[in-house]
Write an enzyme that holds these catalytic residues in place. Structure first.
Site, PDB file in Angstrom:
ATOM      1  N   ASP A 179      24.667 -98.262  73.057  1.00 33.57           N
ATOM      2  CA  ASP A 179      23.527 -97.341  73.102  1.00 33.57           C
ATOM      3  C   ASP A 179      23.982 -96.026  72.465  1.00 33.57           C
ATOM      4  O   ASP A 179      24.856 -95.348  73.001  1.00 33.57           O
ATOM      5  CB  ASP A 179      23.134 -97.131  74.573  1.00 33.57           C
ATOM      6  CG  ASP A 179      22.034 -96.106  74.739  1.00 33.57           C
ATOM      7  OD1 ASP A 179      21.494 -96.011  75.866  1.00 33.57           O
ATOM      8  OD2 ASP A 179      21.710 -95.395  73.766  1.00 33.57           O
ATOM      9  N   ASN A 230      10.184 -90.744  62.851  1.00 31.35           N
ATOM     10  CA  ASN A 230       9.045 -90.883  61.932  1.00 31.35           C
ATOM     11  C   ASN A 230       8.755 -89.503  61.363  1.00 31.35           C
ATOM     12  O   ASN A 230       9.349 -88.514  61.797  1.00 31.35           O
ATOM     13  CB  ASN A 230       7.818 -91.470  62.653  1.00 31.35           C
ATOM     14  CG  ASN A 230       7.345 -90.585  63.779  1.00 31.35           C
ATOM     15  OD1 ASN A 230       6.983 -89.427  63.567  1.00 31.35           O
ATOM     16  ND2 ASN A 230       7.418 -91.099  64.995  1.00 31.35           N
ATOM     17  N   GLY A 267      11.687 -97.098  70.407  1.00 32.74           N
ATOM     18  CA  GLY A 267      13.006 -97.482  69.889  1.00 32.74           C
ATOM     19  C   GLY A 267      14.081 -96.432  70.112  1.00 32.74           C
ATOM     20  O   GLY A 267      14.128 -95.760  71.144  1.00 32.74           O
ATOM     21  N   VAL A 268      14.919 -96.291  69.091  1.00 31.11           N
ATOM     22  CA  VAL A 268      16.048 -95.353  69.250  1.00 31.11           C
ATOM     23  C   VAL A 268      15.532 -93.908  69.316  1.00 31.11           C
ATOM     24  O   VAL A 268      16.101 -93.059  70.007  1.00 31.11           O
ATOM     25  CB  VAL A 268      17.083 -95.548  68.117  1.00 31.11           C
ATOM     26  CG1 VAL A 268      16.569 -95.103  66.758  1.00 31.11           C
ATOM     27  CG2 VAL A 268      18.406 -94.884  68.449  1.00 31.11           C
ATOM     28  N   ASP A 269      14.415 -93.641  68.648  1.00 30.89           N
ATOM     29  CA  ASP A 269      13.791 -92.303  68.689  1.00 30.89           C
ATOM     30  C   ASP A 269      13.433 -91.953  70.133  1.00 30.89           C
ATOM     31  O   ASP A 269      13.782 -90.878  70.655  1.00 30.89           O
ATOM     32  CB  ASP A 269      12.531 -92.349  67.809  1.00 30.89           C
ATOM     33  CG  ASP A 269      11.971 -90.980  67.464  1.00 30.89           C
ATOM     34  OD1 ASP A 269      10.891 -90.936  66.851  1.00 30.89           O
ATOM     35  OD2 ASP A 269      12.607 -89.967  67.803  1.00 30.89           O
ATOM     36  N   SER A 274      15.433 -98.265  60.182  1.00 28.87           N
ATOM     37  CA  SER A 274      14.332 -99.108  59.677  1.00 28.87           C
ATOM     38  C   SER A 274      14.395-100.569  60.106  1.00 28.87           C
ATOM     39  O   SER A 274      13.492-101.339  59.745  1.00 28.87           O
ATOM     40  CB  SER A 274      14.263 -99.071  58.125  1.00 28.87           C
ATOM     41  OG  SER A 274      13.724 -97.844  57.688  1.00 28.87           O
ATOM     42  N   GLY A 307      14.108-101.918  63.040  1.00 30.02           N
ATOM     43  CA  GLY A 307      13.316-102.271  64.236  1.00 30.02           C
ATOM     44  C   GLY A 307      11.850-102.337  63.883  1.00 30.02           C
ATOM     45  O   GLY A 307      11.416-103.177  63.096  1.00 30.02           O
ATOM     46  N   VAL A 308      11.089-101.393  64.411  1.00 30.66           N
ATOM     47  CA  VAL A 308       9.635-101.317  64.174  1.00 30.66           C
ATOM     48  C   VAL A 308       9.315-101.343  62.677  1.00 30.66           C
ATOM     49  O   VAL A 308       8.338-101.931  62.240  1.00 30.66           O
ATOM     50  CB  VAL A 308       9.099-100.008  64.814  1.00 30.66           C
ATOM     51  CG1 VAL A 308       7.702 -99.658  64.331  1.00 30.66           C
ATOM     52  CG2 VAL A 308       9.143-100.113  66.323  1.00 30.66           C
ATOM     53  N   TYR A 309      10.182-100.720  61.867  1.00 31.69           N
ATOM     54  CA  TYR A 309       9.865-100.615  60.435  1.00 31.69           C
ATOM     55  C   TYR A 309      10.174-101.886  59.648  1.00 31.69           C
ATOM     56  O   TYR A 309       9.923-101.960  58.454  1.00 31.69           O
ATOM     57  CB  TYR A 309      10.544 -99.392  59.817  1.00 31.69           C
ATOM     58  CG  TYR A 309       9.859 -98.057  60.129  1.00 31.69           C
ATOM     59  CD1 TYR A 309       8.735 -98.008  60.945  1.00 31.69           C
ATOM     60  CD2 TYR A 309      10.335 -96.876  59.615  1.00 31.69           C
ATOM     61  CE1 TYR A 309       8.102 -96.805  61.226  1.00 31.69           C
ATOM     62  CE2 TYR A 309       9.717 -95.648  59.886  1.00 31.69           C
ATOM     63  CZ  TYR A 309       8.584 -95.638  60.704  1.00 31.69           C
ATOM     64  OH  TYR A 309       7.962 -94.437  60.981  1.00 31.69           O
TER      65      TYR A 309
HETATM   66  N1  APR Z   1      21.024 -97.192  70.462  1.00 35.10           N
HETATM   67  C1  APR Z   1      21.289 -97.750  69.248  1.00 35.10           C
HETATM   68  N2  APR Z   1      20.383 -98.454  68.540  1.00 35.10           N
HETATM   69  C2  APR Z   1      19.159 -98.610  69.094  1.00 35.10           C
HETATM   70  C3  APR Z   1      18.802 -98.054  70.347  1.00 35.10           C
HETATM   71  C4  APR Z   1      19.800 -97.322  71.033  1.00 35.10           C
HETATM   72  N3  APR Z   1      19.567 -96.743  72.220  1.00 35.10           N
HETATM   73  N4  APR Z   1      17.505 -98.389  70.612  1.00 35.10           N
HETATM   74  C5  APR Z   1      17.077 -99.129  69.573  1.00 35.10           C
HETATM   75  N5  APR Z   1      18.069 -99.286  68.664  1.00 35.10           N
HETATM   76  C6  APR Z   1      18.068-100.021  67.403  1.00 35.10           C
HETATM   77  C7  APR Z   1      17.049-101.119  67.261  1.00 35.10           C
HETATM   78  O1  APR Z   1      17.510-102.308  67.917  1.00 35.10           O
HETATM   79  C8  APR Z   1      17.031-101.275  65.744  1.00 35.10           C
HETATM   80  O2  APR Z   1      18.106-102.117  65.321  1.00 35.10           O
HETATM   81  O3  APR Z   1      17.723 -99.109  66.370  1.00 35.10           O
HETATM   82  C9  APR Z   1      17.290 -99.854  65.235  1.00 35.10           C
HETATM   83  C10 APR Z   1      16.069 -99.145  64.648  1.00 35.10           C
HETATM   84  O4  APR Z   1      14.899 -99.571  65.339  1.00 35.10           O
HETATM   85  P1  APR Z   1      13.710 -98.527  65.688  1.00 35.10           P
HETATM   86  O5  APR Z   1      14.183 -97.617  66.750  1.00 35.10           O
HETATM   87  O6  APR Z   1      12.505 -99.346  65.911  1.00 35.10           O
HETATM   88  O7  APR Z   1      13.563 -97.647  64.353  1.00 35.10           O
HETATM   89  P2  APR Z   1      12.858 -97.996  62.951  1.00 35.10           P
HETATM   90  O8  APR Z   1      12.820 -99.451  62.679  1.00 35.10           O
HETATM   91  O9  APR Z   1      13.534 -97.086  61.974  1.00 35.10           O
HETATM   92  O10 APR Z   1      11.356 -97.516  63.197  1.00 35.10           O
HETATM   93  C11 APR Z   1      11.121 -96.134  63.323  1.00 35.10           C
HETATM   94  O11 APR Z   1       9.952 -96.423  65.374  1.00 35.10           O
HETATM   95  O12 APR Z   1      10.476 -95.429  67.355  1.00 35.10           O
HETATM   96  C12 APR Z   1       9.670 -95.324  66.251  1.00 35.10           C
HETATM   97  O13 APR Z   1       9.324 -92.973  66.032  1.00 35.10           O
HETATM   98  C13 APR Z   1       9.952 -94.091  65.453  1.00 35.10           C
HETATM   99  O14 APR Z   1       8.004 -94.390  64.136  1.00 35.10           O
HETATM  100  C14 APR Z   1       9.407 -94.496  64.126  1.00 35.10           C
HETATM  101  C15 APR Z   1       9.805 -95.970  64.035  1.00 35.10           C
END
Ligand code: APR
Length: 183
Positions: free
Chosen positions: A9, A23, A31-33, A122, A124-126
């Site tokens: 984490d 974003n 997600g990580v945000d 990018s 995860g959600v992206y």
């Molecule tokens: N520590 C490390 N990595 C993490 C954590 C954490 N606590 N939580 C999630 N992740 C990983 C996810 O498993 C993924 O591999 O971070 C990576 C990125 O995923 P997302 O957080 O979904 O980010 P992204 O794909 O860049 O999408 C960004 O999601 O949360 C929203 O505000 C954000 O709109 C933006 C979008």
């Protein structure tokens, strides 16, 4: 410069700076945000709100990076960057994702940051495919390895084994030396 691939984490890491996959509004998300904002506390959102908009609703354009303190995080700084949404790969996604890593590292250099941890921006959600994203990230790190004053410690922090393995494969493919901290 040492490069480590770890699983964990990112909000718990005791390192100078962690990178947030944000974003363009910089007003938080999931997600990580979401995890970073929860761990940093409400001052992080206030600091993000103070970052000027470059156009209505956009404080950090895709590919760019912005610096804030880490507040309640163990990390002193958060470098917010916005990765591209995956749209099939012919909408500049690789170049934009590379810019996220390059701009985060250049902000770190400017701030004298010595250790920086990246999440899988990018992926995860992206929706960016892991192996493709891993190749972009490691290619930027391979370039950076030969620069002076780059952070001495670069950590790729995977939330799951699949992402850690994708980064490992990319490091092997690109002959990038990675400290073996996963074993
Ligand atoms: N520590 C490390 N990595 C993490 C954590 C954490 N606590 N939580 C999630 N992740 C990983 C996810 O498993 C993924 O591999 O971070 C990576 C990125 O995923 P997302 O957080 O979904 O980010 P992204 O794909 O860049 O999408 C960004 O999601 O949360 C929203 O505000 C954000 O709109 C933006 C979008």
């Amino acid at each position: 410069m040492s490069i480590e691939i770890i699983r964990g984490d990112i909000t718990t890491l005791r390192i100078d700076a962690i990178v947030n996959a944000a974003n363009e509004t910089l007003l938080g998300g999931g997600g990580v945000d979401g995890a970073i904002h929860r761990a940093a506390g409400p001052q992080l959102l206030a600091a993000c709100r103070d970052i000027p908009e470059v156009r209505p609703g956009v404080r950090c354009p895709t590919g760019a990076a912005r610096l804030t303190p880490g507040f309640k995080l163990p990390a002193r700084w958060v470098i917010h960057t916005v990765g591209p949404v995956w749209r099939g790969g012919d909408h500049d996604e690789p170049a934009l994702l590379a810019s996220c890593h390059r701009n985060a590292l250049s902000l770190a250099r400017a701030q004298g940051i010595d250790g920086i941890a990246f999440p899988a921006i990018s992926c995860g959600v992206y929706g960016y495919p892991r192996d493709a994203a891993a190749g972009v990230a490691l290619a930027v790190l391979a370039e950076e390895q030969h620069r002076l004053h780059t952070p001495h410690r670069i950590v790729l922090c995977a939330f799951d084994a699949g992402m850690a393995e994708a980064w490992q494969r990319a490091a092997t493919r690109l002959h990038v030396e990675v400290a073996d901290t996963l074993s």
